[in-house]
Design a protein around this motif. Structure first.
Motif, PDB file in Angstrom:
ATOM      1  N   THR A 135      51.189 -29.877  40.161  1.00 48.82           N
ATOM      2  CA  THR A 135      49.861 -29.313  39.863  1.00 48.82           C
ATOM      3  C   THR A 135      48.937 -30.339  39.215  1.00 48.82           C
ATOM      4  N   LYS A 136      49.439 -31.061  38.244  1.00 51.86           N
ATOM      5  CA  LYS A 136      48.612 -32.053  37.551  1.00 51.86           C
ATOM      6  C   LYS A 136      48.078 -33.101  38.522  1.00 51.86           C
ATOM      7  N   ALA A 137      48.942 -33.593  39.430  1.00 52.47           N
ATOM      8  CA  ALA A 137      48.520 -34.611  40.400  1.00 52.47           C
ATOM      9  C   ALA A 137      47.490 -34.049  41.371  1.00 52.47           C
TER      10      ALA A 137
ATOM     11  N   MET B 182      47.633 -19.907  37.708  1.00 51.04           N
ATOM     12  CA  MET B 182      46.639 -20.849  38.224  1.00 51.04           C
ATOM     13  C   MET B 182      45.577 -20.121  39.055  1.00 51.04           C
ATOM     14  N   LEU B 183      46.015 -19.188  39.883  1.00 52.64           N
ATOM     15  CA  LEU B 183      45.060 -18.441  40.716  1.00 52.64           C
ATOM     16  C   LEU B 183      44.080 -17.634  39.855  1.00 52.64           C
ATOM     17  N   SER B 184      44.549 -17.180  38.707  1.00 60.28           N
ATOM     18  CA  SER B 184      43.685 -16.372  37.829  1.00 60.28           C
ATOM     19  C   SER B 184      42.685 -17.229  37.059  1.00 60.28           C
ATOM     20  N   GLN B 185      42.952 -18.545  36.971  1.00 63.84           N
ATOM     21  CA  GLN B 185      42.134 -19.424  36.133  1.00 63.84           C
ATOM     22  C   GLN B 185      40.955 -20.072  36.843  1.00 63.84           C
ATOM     23  N   ARG B 186      41.104 -20.357  38.167  1.00 67.59           N
ATOM     24  CA  ARG B 186      40.090 -21.171  38.833  1.00 67.59           C
ATOM     25  C   ARG B 186      40.140 -20.934  40.339  1.00 67.59           C
ATOM     26  N   LYS B 187      39.230 -21.589  41.043  1.00 63.08           N
ATOM     27  CA  LYS B 187      39.107 -21.415  42.479  1.00 63.08           C
ATOM     28  C   LYS B 187      40.141 -22.244  43.239  1.00 63.08           C
ATOM     29  N   PHE B 188      40.873 -21.595  44.130  1.00 59.00           N
ATOM     30  CA  PHE B 188      41.689 -22.262  45.136  1.00 59.00           C
ATOM     31  C   PHE B 188      41.255 -21.731  46.494  1.00 59.00           C
ATOM     32  N   TYR B 189      41.597 -22.463  47.555  1.00 55.24           N
ATOM     33  CA  TYR B 189      41.095 -22.119  48.884  1.00 55.24           C
ATOM     34  C   TYR B 189      42.134 -21.446  49.765  1.00 55.24           C
ATOM     35  N   ALA B 190      43.377 -21.387  49.294  1.00 52.90           N
ATOM     36  CA  ALA B 190      44.430 -20.690  50.028  1.00 52.90           C
ATOM     37  C   ALA B 190      45.638 -20.546  49.112  1.00 52.90           C
TER      38      ALA B 190
ATOM     39  N   LEU C 120      45.266 -31.648  40.705  1.00 54.80           N
ATOM     40  CA  LEU C 120      44.005 -31.533  39.969  1.00 54.80           C
ATOM     41  C   LEU C 120      43.346 -32.903  39.792  1.00 54.80           C
ATOM     42  N   GLN C 121      44.165 -33.933  39.618  1.00 53.90           N
ATOM     43  CA  GLN C 121      43.638 -35.289  39.494  1.00 53.90           C
ATOM     44  C   GLN C 121      42.980 -35.735  40.799  1.00 53.90           C
ATOM     45  N   LEU C 122      43.610 -35.412  41.920  1.00 47.63           N
ATOM     46  CA  LEU C 122      43.047 -35.730  43.241  1.00 47.63           C
ATOM     47  C   LEU C 122      41.664 -35.112  43.400  1.00 47.63           C
ATOM     48  N   GLU C 123      41.565 -33.850  43.048  1.00 52.60           N
ATOM     49  CA  GLU C 123      40.292 -33.141  43.137  1.00 52.60           C
ATOM     50  C   GLU C 123      39.241 -33.797  42.246  1.00 52.60           C
ATOM     51  N   ASN C 124      39.655 -34.224  41.073  1.00 49.72           N
ATOM     52  CA  ASN C 124      38.756 -34.886  40.143  1.00 49.72           C
ATOM     53  C   ASN C 124      38.261 -36.225  40.705  1.00 49.72           C
ATOM     54  N   ASP C 125      39.151 -36.938  41.404  1.00 46.72           N
ATOM     55  CA  ASP C 125      38.810 -38.259  41.948  1.00 46.72           C
ATOM     56  C   ASP C 125      37.932 -38.175  43.198  1.00 46.72           C
ATOM     57  N   PHE C 126      38.119 -37.112  43.997  1.00 48.21           N
ATOM     58  CA  PHE C 126      37.364 -36.961  45.249  1.00 48.21           C
ATOM     59  C   PHE C 126      36.822 -35.529  45.360  1.00 48.21           C
TER      60      PHE C 126
ATOM     61  N   HIS D 265      49.506 -33.816  52.075  1.00 53.85           N
ATOM     62  CA  HIS D 265      50.058 -33.937  50.719  1.00 53.85           C
ATOM     63  C   HIS D 265      49.617 -35.269  50.110  1.00 53.85           C
ATOM     64  N   LEU D 266      48.350 -35.398  49.829  1.00 54.21           N
ATOM     65  CA  LEU D 266      47.814 -36.688  49.361  1.00 54.21           C
ATOM     66  C   LEU D 266      48.311 -37.084  47.976  1.00 54.21           C
ATOM     67  N   TYR D 267      48.871 -36.135  47.232  1.00 58.82           N
ATOM     68  CA  TYR D 267      49.416 -36.434  45.909  1.00 58.82           C
ATOM     69  C   TYR D 267      50.849 -36.954  45.991  1.00 58.82           C
ATOM     70  N   SER D 268      51.415 -37.017  47.188  1.00 55.91           N
ATOM     71  CA  SER D 268      52.815 -37.430  47.357  1.00 55.91           C
ATOM     72  C   SER D 268      53.079 -38.814  46.760  1.00 55.91           C
ATOM     73  N   GLU D 269      54.290 -38.979  46.268  1.00 57.99           N
ATOM     74  CA  GLU D 269      54.714 -40.280  45.729  1.00 57.99           C
ATOM     75  C   GLU D 269      54.623 -41.378  46.792  1.00 57.99           C
ATOM     76  N   ALA D 270      54.663 -40.993  48.049  1.00 54.79           N
ATOM     77  CA  ALA D 270      54.578 -41.978  49.138  1.00 54.79           C
ATOM     78  C   ALA D 270      53.256 -42.739  49.122  1.00 54.79           C
ATOM     79  N   PHE D 271      52.248 -42.191  48.438  1.00 54.25           N
ATOM     80  CA  PHE D 271      50.927 -42.823  48.383  1.00 54.25           C
ATOM     81  C   PHE D 271      50.618 -43.462  47.028  1.00 54.25           C
ATOM     82  N   ASP D 272      51.602 -43.547  46.156  1.00 57.10           N
ATOM     83  CA  ASP D 272      51.341 -44.033  44.804  1.00 57.10           C
ATOM     84  C   ASP D 272      50.769 -45.447  44.770  1.00 57.10           C
TER      85      ASP D 272
END
Length: 255
Positions: A44-46, A83-91, A48-54, A9-16
């Protein structure tokens, strides 16, 4: 050597405070593939931001976590489907049943779990299962939904050898994380009787840090401790464990 963290859960607040530095620490240690489970729409927003950054390292899932199945769960499931209908997810994950915190929501948890299994089938995606004090309930749903196109990962597996074999019979890999390093974790007593082809590595960061970090914030780089413990239990090199488990993750996620 490529190491895959199949659940973090890399988007967790614990890593802010240090998210990018924490991810870089992991990448520098050859942990270069991160599969990111969803919790609910507020994250969801966080994600998508993670994916954008890495973009080379981050692979997103979409789903509704069982502890977040509340009165508004149908609205949340609509978000998952949208969300599943809009773009690629892996699971589709993480999904499942959790009876540790609240048994009163069992009925709607089962409904949400079943609905998301069917979404996974619709989009030809694996599922990533969260199970806490609910093996019988999870297995009952899986038995009813069993088919060639239902497969995935039993995240944070902490059951018995018999339950491990049952999970595998439903086309599930076992997600092995920090618990395998715990003195009272128990899975270390039988895990080496399970073929490595059935196992993937995970951290569930920021939760369930392995020894010697137990009780502290978990990080993806700490997956090295899980790798080392499995190397010891199976009697083969860290490099071999990393290669086999990464290959297993590719079989599940298709990347």
């Amino acid at each position: 050597m490529i190491i895959t963290d199949t659940h973090t859960h890399l988007y967790s607040e614990a890593f802010d405070e240090d998210r990018s530095a924490m991810i870089r620490r992991a990448i520098d240690a050859n942990v270069s593939r991160f599969f990111i489970p969803a919790i609910d729409s507020t994250y969801t927003k966080a994600m998508l931001q993670l994916e954008n950054d890495f973009p080379e390292n981050i692979f997103l899932m979409m789903g509704l976590h069982p502890t977040h199945v509340k009165e508004n769960f149908k609205k949340e499931l609509a978000h998952v489907e949208d969300m599943l209908s809009q773009r690629k997810f892996y699971a589709v994950g993480e999904i499942g049943i959790d009876l540790y915190w609240d048994k009163s929501t069992l009925g709607i948890q089962i409904e949400a779990f079943r609905h998301q299994i069917n979404l996974a089938k619709k989009y030809n995606l694996p599922i990533v299962i969260h199970c806490r004090e609910a093996f019988n309930e999870i297995f009952e749903v899986l038995a009813q939904e069993k088919s060639d196109d239902l497969f995935g990962i039993f995240h944070c597996f902490t059951g018995t050898l018999e339950q491990a074999q049952q999970a595998i019979s439903f086309n599930m890999k076992l997600g092995i994380g920090g618990v395998v390093t715990f003195k009272n974790g128990k899975i270390d007593q039988f895990i080496n009787s399970i073929g490595l082809e059935h196992i993937v590595l995970e951290t569930d960061a920021p939760y369930l840090a392995p020894k010697p970090y137990r009780g502290k914030r978990n990080e993806s780089v700490y997956i090295i401790k899980v790798l080392e413990k499995l190397s010891e239990l199976y009697g083969i090199s860290v490099e071999e464990i990393a290669a086999i488990t990464t290959e297993n993750s590719k079989q599940v996620f298709g990347i």
